[in-house]
Scaffold this active site. Structure first.
Site, PDB file in Angstrom:
ATOM      1  N   TYR A  59       0.813  -1.209   0.000  1.00 28.12           N
ATOM      2  CA  TYR A  59       0.000   0.000   0.000  1.00 28.12           C
ATOM      3  C   TYR A  59       0.851   1.267   0.000  1.00 28.12           C
ATOM      4  CZ  TYR A  59      -4.536  -2.248   0.809  1.00 28.12           C
ATOM      5  OH  TYR A  59      -5.692  -2.974   0.683  1.00 28.12           O
ATOM      6  N   LYS A  95       3.842 -15.535   3.019  1.00 30.64           N
ATOM      7  CA  LYS A  95       4.195 -16.285   1.809  1.00 30.64           C
ATOM      8  C   LYS A  95       5.708 -16.476   1.842  1.00 30.64           C
ATOM      9  CE  LYS A  95       3.043 -18.139  -2.146  1.00 30.64           C
ATOM     10  NZ  LYS A  95       2.221 -19.359  -2.234  1.00 30.64           N
ATOM     11  N   ASP A  98      -1.947 -18.755   0.896  1.00 31.34           N
ATOM     12  CA  ASP A  98      -2.853 -19.523   0.022  1.00 31.34           C
ATOM     13  C   ASP A  98      -3.544 -20.635   0.816  1.00 31.34           C
ATOM     14  OD1 ASP A  98      -0.342 -20.701   0.264  1.00 31.34           O
ATOM     15  OD2 ASP A  98      -0.227 -21.400  -1.806  1.00 31.34           O
ATOM     16  N   ASP A 156     -11.942  -9.834   4.310  1.00 32.95           N
ATOM     17  CA  ASP A 156     -13.198  -9.942   3.545  1.00 32.95           C
ATOM     18  C   ASP A 156     -13.678 -11.391   3.516  1.00 32.95           C
ATOM     19  OD1 ASP A 156     -13.048  -7.199   2.859  1.00 32.95           O
ATOM     20  OD2 ASP A 156     -13.897  -7.620   0.870  1.00 32.95           O
TER      21      ASP A 156
HETATM   22  C1  IPM Z   1     -10.393  -1.882   3.692  1.00 32.66           C
HETATM   23  C2  IPM Z   1     -10.601  -1.275   2.337  1.00 32.66           C
HETATM   24  C3  IPM Z   1      -9.473  -0.278   2.050  1.00 32.66           C
HETATM   25  C4  IPM Z   1      -8.188  -1.070   2.037  1.00 32.66           C
HETATM   26  C5  IPM Z   1      -9.640   0.558   0.778  1.00 32.66           C
HETATM   27  C6  IPM Z   1     -10.919   1.344   0.787  1.00 32.66           C
HETATM   28  C7  IPM Z   1      -8.475   1.470   0.547  1.00 32.66           C
HETATM   29  O1  IPM Z   1     -10.706  -2.244   1.366  1.00 32.66           O
HETATM   30  O2  IPM Z   1     -10.348  -1.134   4.684  1.00 32.66           O
HETATM   31  O3  IPM Z   1     -10.288  -3.102   3.786  1.00 32.66           O
HETATM   32  O4  IPM Z   1      -7.820  -1.634   0.996  1.00 32.66           O
HETATM   33  O5  IPM Z   1      -7.531  -1.119   3.077  1.00 32.66           O
HETATM   34 MN    MN Z   2     -10.724  -4.279   2.159  1.00 28.53          MN
END
Ligand code: IPM
Ligand code: MN
Length: 358
Positions: A141, A191, A223, A251
């Site tokens: 990031y 990884k 993975d 997620d």
């Molecule tokens: C999260 C989101 C963010 C990330 C985006 C909106 C930049 O997906 O908080 O998980 O990737 O961290």
């Molecule tokens: Mn996210």
């Protein structure tokens, strides 16, 4: 008196934030605590109003506040913008500027909602209670160099996955401390069979583990972890991982517990205000329809009450009210089962408040 910076953002952000704000007001009345709420634009809302995703003034107010509550940012309206001025910069800048390096994302399966999970009942039997601790200010990031350029007439792009040992050490310590207050198991997800950065993670985390001899440390490739989260989610306690892996796996963990609308998060630094935000995004497809699930946002506020203000009992009360509302069958469409009482985002806020009052 606690100063809370409120950044509702875009899409469903303002709708779910309104419910969290209502909850704070209710809590304030019942328990006699005062919140000074300062509402400010972020993301697309700020681009429209001020030309940038996060103004210096808003950043300064956040810095001076006792905690930041963040909704969600982004939407198709701003998708054409270049990376540096997209709505997402707002949250990335806040994380970086406030040095919020440890992101806590709890995924807890509420038994009444287990039918919302895409997983079979037998896999969920053991329950799911996972805490993803995601490093939040390093890795792909933020690593430099980064960008797209033309080399020998063709476009090339690169991102840099860079970690210093101190960046790893400080988030690892938080992970271990949290594991100590839970089931005492921490799994480092990486990884290391391919990436140099992952090998450094293993080295540093195993060093830090010596400070926590009462805890069990294990290692898993990312993975395999993606698979195990689906095959045997009950086996995990704390998952510690770098920024990008944590983004993806959290997620997945949210899907395991039935909905992205249920998963809150807390982002902590060494000092200064912490930030609380739902794991879900701005969901432009359902924005403005009063359909969004405010639970993740309300649980994020509950995490704030506990972690930033030390109001553990009140925080527990809010969490309990959320669980009871869901167990009683109240549901926004995303978590609705055949016999649910389907209600709106606003009504969900009201129902949760009524359980807090009980
Ligand atoms: C999260 C989101 C963010 C990330 C985006 C909106 C930049 O997906 O908080 O998980 O990737 O961290
Ligand atoms: Mn996210």
């Amino acid at each position: 008196m606690y100063d809370v910076a409120l950044l509702p953002g875009d899409g469903i952000g303002p709708e779910v934030m309104a419910q969290a704000e209502k909850v704070l007001k209710a809590v304030s009345k019942i328990y006699n605590v005062e919140f000074n709420i300062i509402k400010m634009p972020a993301g697309g809302a700020s681009i429209d109003e001020c030309g940038v995703p996060l103004t210096e003034e808003v950043l300064e107010s956040c810095r001076k506040s006792d905690a930041v509550l963040f909704g969600a940012v982004g939407g198709p309206k701003w998708d054409h913008l270049p990376m540096e001025v997209r709505p997402e910069r707002a949250i990335l800048k806040l994380r970086k500027e406030l040095d919020l390096f440890a992101n806590l994302r709890p995924a807890f399966l509420i038994p009444a909602l287990s039918a919302k999970s895409p997983l079979k009942g037998e896999i969920l039997e053991k329950g799911v209670d996972i805490l993803v601790v995601r490093e939040l200010t390093g890795g792909l990031y933020f690593g430099e160099p980064k960008g797209i350029e033309v080399r020998d007439g063709e476009r090339v792009a690169r991102d840099t996955l860079l970690y210093t040992e101190e960046q790893i050490r400080r988030v690892a310590r938080i992970g271990f401390k949290l594991a100590r207050s839970r089931r005492k198991r921490l799994c480092l997800v990486d990884k290391a069979n391919v990436l140099a950065s992952s090998r450094l993670w293993r080295e540093v985390v195993s060093e830090v583990a010596e400070e926590f001899p009462d805890l069990e440390l294990s290692y898993m490739y990312v993975d395999n972890c993606a698979m195990q989260l689906i095959a045997n989610p009950g086996a995990f306690d704390v998952i510690l991982t770098e920024n990008t892996f944590g983004d993806i796996l959290s997620d997945e963990a949210a899907a395991v517990i039935g909905s992205l609308g249920l998963m809150p998060s807390a982002s902590l630094g060494e000092k200064g205000p912490c930030l609380y935000e739902p794991v879900h995004g701005s969901a432009p497809d359902i924005a403005g329809k009063n359909l969004a699930n405010p639970v993740a946002m309300i649980l994020s506020a509950a995490m704030m009450l506990d972690i930033s203000f030390g109001l553990k009992e009140i925080s527990e009360k809010v969490k309990e009210a959320v669980a009871r509302a869901l167990e009683a069958g109240y549901a926004t469409p995303d978590v609705a089962l055949p016999d649910s009482k389907i209600i709106s985002c606003e009504e969900m806020g009201d129902v949760i408040i009524s359980f807090i009052e009980k």
